[in-house]
Design an enzyme around this catalytic site. Structure first.
Site, PDB file in Angstrom:
ATOM      1  CG  ASN A  11      -1.837   1.132   1.347  1.00  0.00           C
ATOM      2  OD1 ASN A  11      -1.837   2.024   0.493  1.00  0.00           O
ATOM      3  ND2 ASN A  11      -2.638   1.135   2.393  1.00  0.00           N
ATOM      4  NE  ARG A  96      -6.406   1.460   0.340  1.00  0.00           N
ATOM      5  CZ  ARG A  96      -6.646   2.043   1.494  1.00  0.00           C
ATOM      6  NH1 ARG A  96      -5.824   1.860   2.502  1.00  0.00           N
ATOM      7  NH2 ARG A  96      -7.699   2.799   1.642  1.00  0.00           N
ATOM      8  CG  HIS A 184     -12.724   4.615   3.021  1.00  0.00           C
ATOM      9  ND1 HIS A 184     -13.340   5.777   3.425  1.00  0.00           N
ATOM     10  CD2 HIS A 184     -11.408   4.784   3.268  1.00  0.00           C
ATOM     11  CE1 HIS A 184     -12.430   6.625   3.894  1.00  0.00           C
ATOM     12  NE2 HIS A 184     -11.252   6.036   3.802  1.00  0.00           N
ATOM     13  NE  ARG A 244      -8.721  13.314   3.148  1.00  0.00           N
ATOM     14  CZ  ARG A 244      -8.884  12.006   2.942  1.00  0.00           C
ATOM     15  NH1 ARG A 244      -9.861  11.564   2.168  1.00  0.00           N
ATOM     16  NH2 ARG A 244      -8.067  11.147   3.511  1.00  0.00           N
ATOM     17  CD  GLU A 380      -8.596  -0.051   4.450  1.00  0.00           C
ATOM     18  OE1 GLU A 380      -7.783   0.136   5.383  1.00  0.00           O
ATOM     19  OE2 GLU A 380      -9.113   0.875   3.807  1.00  0.00           O
TER      20      GLU A 380
END
Ligand code: ADP
Length: 400
Positions: A11, A96, A184, A244, A380
């Site tokens: 990742n 990923r 996600h 964010r 994940e």
């Protein structure tokens, strides 16, 4: 000593390369180790842990020789991996990748033409996609001949109906790719599969999953499929996050540019790095630090976060005509009992109520009303490893 064949998961972020390795035996992939090289280009540090979280390796660099690129970070990881995996190369490497566009609705084995198509998606995720692709190129150079597999954060959402994917812009923009992609997805898929394994009723249920970490979004999942999600064209939309802003009237952006004379770079910085919990609190992007600081600014930040997440839960329930279970996951979702309590306050009309004692100890089942409320760890990397195994498994079912 003979080692089982392994799956390596990578990742690649802007300044880090995370990895995890799994034993590729029968059944679900078993974790062997995980870690990362972080601080690339600044003061890099390498760390690795075993499956129980125990430290296996830790390294910092004084003077020269520190990894500065993804290629060098991967070399650091690969030099260490044989301690756990033995000398044999991995059976497959799973990556990923943030964006699969409208096209990729499932993981894909990488080839030069596929890489070309992924490069074409860079304008859709300029802050993430180039790093993901750099990680793939580095891995392909280090392990020629080993299957490289891309797993997308967007793919799980490609089951959504078109009405959920559209903005109310003229149709030609939709056809040009200006649509809601959602993110996600690997986290949501890992939660949906875990719940289906635990309990067949949950596998067919109407779920709202709240992935609340540094990045945060929510997803409506019905019968194991994504039907709507809070993130849209980019990872800026939806609920406020660590730094964010989340959902924002697009007129604000026009005003910042035209009336306040900010540059595109300044607005980008504001919306991605200076807003959310950090901007609201003026203290930190980390819920723990905001709670520790307390006071009015903390109240403003945590109260606003909970308010927006609560609205999103109700909105997503609407897309399914109700909900059977609410699931919290990721850093805040799994650990922040106070944040969960604030979010669920006022959701009684939907059938959501918390058991305060269960909530306080992050129990797997924290609901006290007709709608189940669950806390589950996201996985994940494990999801990527499972996809890799499925893609490289011999296709015995096609034999006569
Ligand atoms: P990322 O999106 O970077 O993977 P995580 O899922 O690890 O992030 O979530 C990070 C956030 O989780 C932190 O910013 C912090 O606010 C929150 N968090 C982690 N542990 C706790 C805790 N024990 N209590 C409250 N918040 C926590």
């Amino acid at each position: 000593m003979s080692m089982p064949p392994s799956i390596l998961v990578l990742n690649a972020g802007s300044s880090s390369l995370k990895f995890a390795a799994y034993a590729a035996a029968d059944g679900p992939p078993a974790p062997l180790c995980a870690g990362q090289v972080e601080g690339l280009g600044a003061a890099p540090r390498f760390r690795a842990r075993g499956p129980g979280g125990e430290a296996l390796a830790e390294r910092r660099w004084e003077g020269g020789g520190a990894p500065a690129t993804h290629e060098e970070a991967l070399a650091t990881i690969i030099a260490w991996l044989p301690e756990v995996l033995g000398a044999a190369p991995p059976r497959a490497i799973g990556h990923r990748v943030v964006h699969g566009g409208a096209e990729f609705a499932a993981p894909v084995r990488l080839s030069p033409p596929v890489m070309e198509r992924l490069r074409a998606l860079i304008p859709l995720a300029p802050l993430h996609q180039p790093h993901n692709l750099a990680g793939i190129e580095a891995a392909a150079r280090h392990f020629p001949g080993v299957p490289q597999i891309a797993c997308f954060d967007t793919a799980f959402h490609r089951t959504q109906p078109e009405v959920a994917e559209r903005f109310a812009l003229p149709d030609r923009f939709f056809r040009q790719g200006i649509r809601r992609y959602g993110f996600h997805g690997l986290s949501y898929e890992s939660i949906a599969r875990r719940l289906a394994r635990e309990d067949a009723a949950l596998g067919g249920a109407r779920l709202v999953v709240a992935h609340l970490g540094n990045g945060a979004s929510l997803c409506a999942i019905a019968g194991g499929r994504s039907v709507a999600t809070s993130m849209g064209f980019t990872a800026l939309d939806g609920v406020p996050m660590g730094t964010r802003c989340g959902q924002l009237d697009p007129g604000v952006v026009l005003h910042l540019l035209d009336a306040m004379g900010m540059t595109t770079a300044e607005v980008t910085r504001l919306l991605y790095h200076e807003s959310g919990l950090k901007g609201l609190s003026g203290v930190s992007q980390d819920v723990r630090e905001i709670e520790a600081a307390g006071g009015e600014a903390a109240e403003r930040a945590l109260g606003h976060f909970a308010y927006r997440v609560r609205r999103e839960i109700a909105a997503l329930a609407t897309t399914m005509g109700g909900l059977d279970a609410l699931v919290f996951t990721a850093g805040i979702g799994e650990n922040a009992a106070g944040a969960r309590a604030r979010i669920c306050e006022g959701l009684g009309f939907l059938g959501i109520a918390l058991d305060p004692a269960a909530n306080a100890r992050n129990a797997p089942e924290i609901g006290a009303g007709p709608v189940r409320v669950l806390v589950r760890p996201t996985d994940e990397e494990g999801m990527i490893a499972a996809h890799c195994l499925a893609l490289i498994a011999p296709a015995t079912e096609t034999l006569p």
